[in-house]
Design an enzyme around this catalytic site. Structure first.
Site, PDB file in Angstrom:
ATOM      1  CB  CYS A 380      -1.197  -0.045   1.164  1.00 42.07           C
ATOM      2  SG  CYS A 380      -2.472   0.715   0.609  1.00 42.07           S
ATOM      3  CG  HIS A 515      -3.474  -3.691   3.421  1.00 40.63           C
ATOM      4  ND1 HIS A 515      -2.405  -3.143   3.980  1.00 40.63           N
ATOM      5  CD2 HIS A 515      -4.300  -2.518   2.698  1.00 40.63           C
ATOM      6  CE1 HIS A 515      -2.510  -1.879   4.061  1.00 40.63           C
ATOM      7  NE2 HIS A 515      -3.488  -1.460   3.239  1.00 40.63           N
ATOM      8  CD  GLU A 517      -1.111  -6.197   5.339  1.00 44.03           C
ATOM      9  OE1 GLU A 517      -1.062  -6.695   4.063  1.00 44.03           O
ATOM     10  OE2 GLU A 517      -1.412  -5.251   5.616  1.00 44.03           O
TER      11      GLU A 517
HETATM   12  N1  GLN Z   1      -2.070   6.820   3.135  1.00 46.87           N
HETATM   13  C1  GLN Z   1      -2.147   5.945   1.533  1.00 46.87           C
HETATM   14  C2  GLN Z   1      -3.548   6.095   0.980  1.00 46.87           C
HETATM   15  O1  GLN Z   1      -4.362   6.423   1.580  1.00 46.87           O
HETATM   16  C3  GLN Z   1      -1.845   4.569   1.781  1.00 46.87           C
HETATM   17  C4  GLN Z   1      -2.909   3.739   2.746  1.00 46.87           C
HETATM   18  C5  GLN Z   1      -2.323   2.325   3.177  1.00 46.87           C
HETATM   19  O2  GLN Z   1      -1.245   2.113   3.187  1.00 46.87           O
HETATM   20  N2  GLN Z   1      -3.178   1.623   3.692  1.00 46.87           N
HETATM   21  O3  GLN Z   1      -3.789   5.654  -0.254  1.00 46.87           O
END
Ligand code: GLN
Length: 543
Positions: A380, A515, A517
């Site tokens: 992310c 994600h 994970e």
């Molecule tokens: N802050 C980033 C976004 O909102 C990444 C979010 C995250 O890593 N879950 O796109």
């Protein structure tokens, strides 16, 4: 017919109620039963989505896009059953529903009260979407005796009556502390906690007693007598070396048998625990070890990266190695020379995160991994920062950045509303449409490029993974970055949203917008984590 198991906690918090629930679910599955697990949280937030990871640990996201309590992650990891929005409720959500009904006039002038309106709403939640499963396990957050837990306790008491005889049981988790000065285990806190429960009409069927020392028969007998629970139903729960040994430990102490006995169900045939025994064997007898650095932002609280930490363990299980994790605050890499700290690790992982703090440090870590051929896994925000780094230092876009941190004229990472397309046209989705300006939450599909490293890792070219982010890598930069050597090996099915970037000339450099994970299990490690840890093993042998 769905049977209900209500799991409550007493004496203190953090005894591992979530782990008890998840383990009991796994044991019932190992006996061939189908299960679902639910969490009833007494706090007033509508969901944990807005709580700081430092306060409440990670926010666990489900396929259907719910932001839920991290205990739902345990449930999924132990049972493999995907959680849904309907598996987590909070007082906040219940009050929100009731108050909006009241404002609409749905109560026809009646007085709205905790009993029956709040308790009915809790019961409705617990009874919803049973789908013919054998056991519904409902964990009540907080501790017996808490003011805010009272409506939940009352609701499950009523529910046990509504369901009728033999359809529900109560399992209560308590602490049996050891007083070093007296050299004794103390059962009094458990007695008091059960007295609290009984005063509101709940008689536990099974007591699970956390303790740092073996509980002698004399103390089990005492608790049985004072708490009105049969002696075999007082289950000791000693500290475990790994959370994945907990289902087998509970089985050895007779938990699953006591549950079946309480329901009057047959229990002569034992559960099939081979899955758990294999996992324990891999954890207890590793054939090597590797050290990886996690360069993050909330490294002070392990619960903030709960699923990530577990997925890393699963990657170790897949490769039969022990994985040591160095949790490093990204900010440290903003100082000159600090990056040398990364010279001794076998792989680098930059996880998800929000806000500007530490992002230049994450970019420095990605650069180090790229230039030094150290395996890099960006998740992310970790993928977004690796892309910014590649834009700056491979594609020559010196001003590359994310509009999450400061205004950008042509953001490499930006809100979908700000996108400039490859042909120069401006992306015109507004705040009101699907993705613009809000979080992309839950499962989305991605199409993987044939022949790419990720297609090889997944063994397929269509995947579905969970998302939780507001910003996206700007598709307008794909061409420029690909010319510089970055491969966009995963895209949304419409080709508009970059999902995965990789560097083909690097031993292992992958960034994913989602994600992974959240879907990893000890018995089915996520392929990306299994492959990443394998790359760390290879790297450790090279240096
Ligand atoms: N802050 C980033 C976004 O909102 C990444 C979010 C995250 O890593 N879950 O796109």
């Amino acid at each position: 017919m769905t049977r209900y198991i209500f799991i409550t906690g007493g004496v203190v918090s953090s005894l591992g109620k979530g782990l008890l629930s998840a383990s009991l679910g796994a044991l019932l599955q190992a006996r061939g039963y189908s299960v679902r697990l639910r969490k009833l949280d007494p706090y007033l937030n509508v969901d944990p989505g807005t709580m700081s990871p430092y306060q409440h640990g990670e926010v666990y996201v489900t396929d259907d896009g719910a932001e839920t309590d991290l205990d739902l992650g345990h449930y999924e990891r132990f049972t493999g059953v995907s959680s849904r929005q309907s598996d987590n409720i909070t007082s906040g959500r219940i009050y929100q529903q009731i108050i909006s009904k009241e404002r609409r006039g749905d109560y026809l002038g009646g007085t709205v009260q905790v009993i029956p309106h709040v308790t009915d709403a809790i019961k409705e939640f617990a009874l919803a979407e049973q789908d013919g499963i054998d056991f519904m396990l409902c964990e009540i957050g907080g501790t017996a005796g808490d003011i805010e837990a009272a409506p939940f306790m009352e609701a499950i008491r009523q529910l046990s009556i509504d369901l009728g005889k033999g359809r529900s049981i109560f399992v209560h988790l308590t602490l049996v502390p050891y007083l070093a000065a007296a050299g004794e285990l103390k059962t009094k806190p458990t007695q008091h906690s059960v007295r609290d429960l009984r005063s509101i009409g709940i008689q536990p069927d099974i007591l699970v007693c956390r303790s740092e020392h073996p509980i002698p028969d004399s103390e089990r007998r005492k608790m049985s007598l004072y708490c009105n629970v049969s002696e075999t139903a007082v289950i000791p729960a000693l500290d475990a070396s790994s959370i994945y040994s907990v289902p087998v430990s509970y089985h050895n102490e007779g938990l699953d048998i006591e549950v079946l006995k309480a329901f009057g169900l047959a229990h002569s045939q034992g559960p099939d625990l081979s899955r758990w025994e294999d996992i324990m064997d891999r954890i207890e007898n590793p054939e090597g070890e590797v050290t990886i650095a996690v360069v993050g932002k909330y490294t002070g609280l392990k619960d903030a990266y709960k699923s990530l930490n577990e997925a890393i363990v699963h990657g170790g299980i897949a490769n039969r190695v022990k994985v040591n994790v160095e949790w490093i605050e990204a900010e440290v890499f903003e100082k000159a020379d600090a990056i040398a700290q990364l010279e001794n690790v076998d792989a680098i992982l930059v996880p998800g995160g929000f806000g500007k703090r530490g992002t230049e440090g994450k970019i420095a870590a990605a650069r180090f991994a790229r230039e030094r051929n150290v395996p890099y896994f960006g998740i992310c925000l970790g993928m977004q920062m690796a892309t910014v780094e590649a834009a700056r230092n491979m594609a020559g876009v010196k001003e590359a950045g994310s509009s999450e941190f400061e205004a950008q004229t042509n953001p490499v990472v930006g809100l979908i509303t700000e996108w400039v397309r490859a042909d120069g046209s401006v992306e015109t989705r507004t705040e009101e449409t699907d993705l613009g300006g809000t979080m992309r939450l839950g499962a989305y599909e991605a199409v993987l490029k044939e022949g790419s490293k990720v297609a090889d890792i997944y063994g397929k070219t269509q995947i579905s993974e969970r998302h939780r982010h507001r910003y996206e890598v700007n598709v307008g930069f794909v061409e420029k970055l690909e010319k510089a050597g970055v491969v966009f090996s995963g895209m949304s099915p419409d080709g508009e949203l970059p999902e995965i970037v990789e560097l083909p000339d690097h031993p292992w450099f992958i960034g994913v917008q989602f994600h992974p994970e959240l879907k990893s299990k000890p018995f089915a490690p996520h392929p990306l984590f299994a492959s990443f840890i394998k790359a760390a093993v290879t790297h450790s042998r090279l240096v």
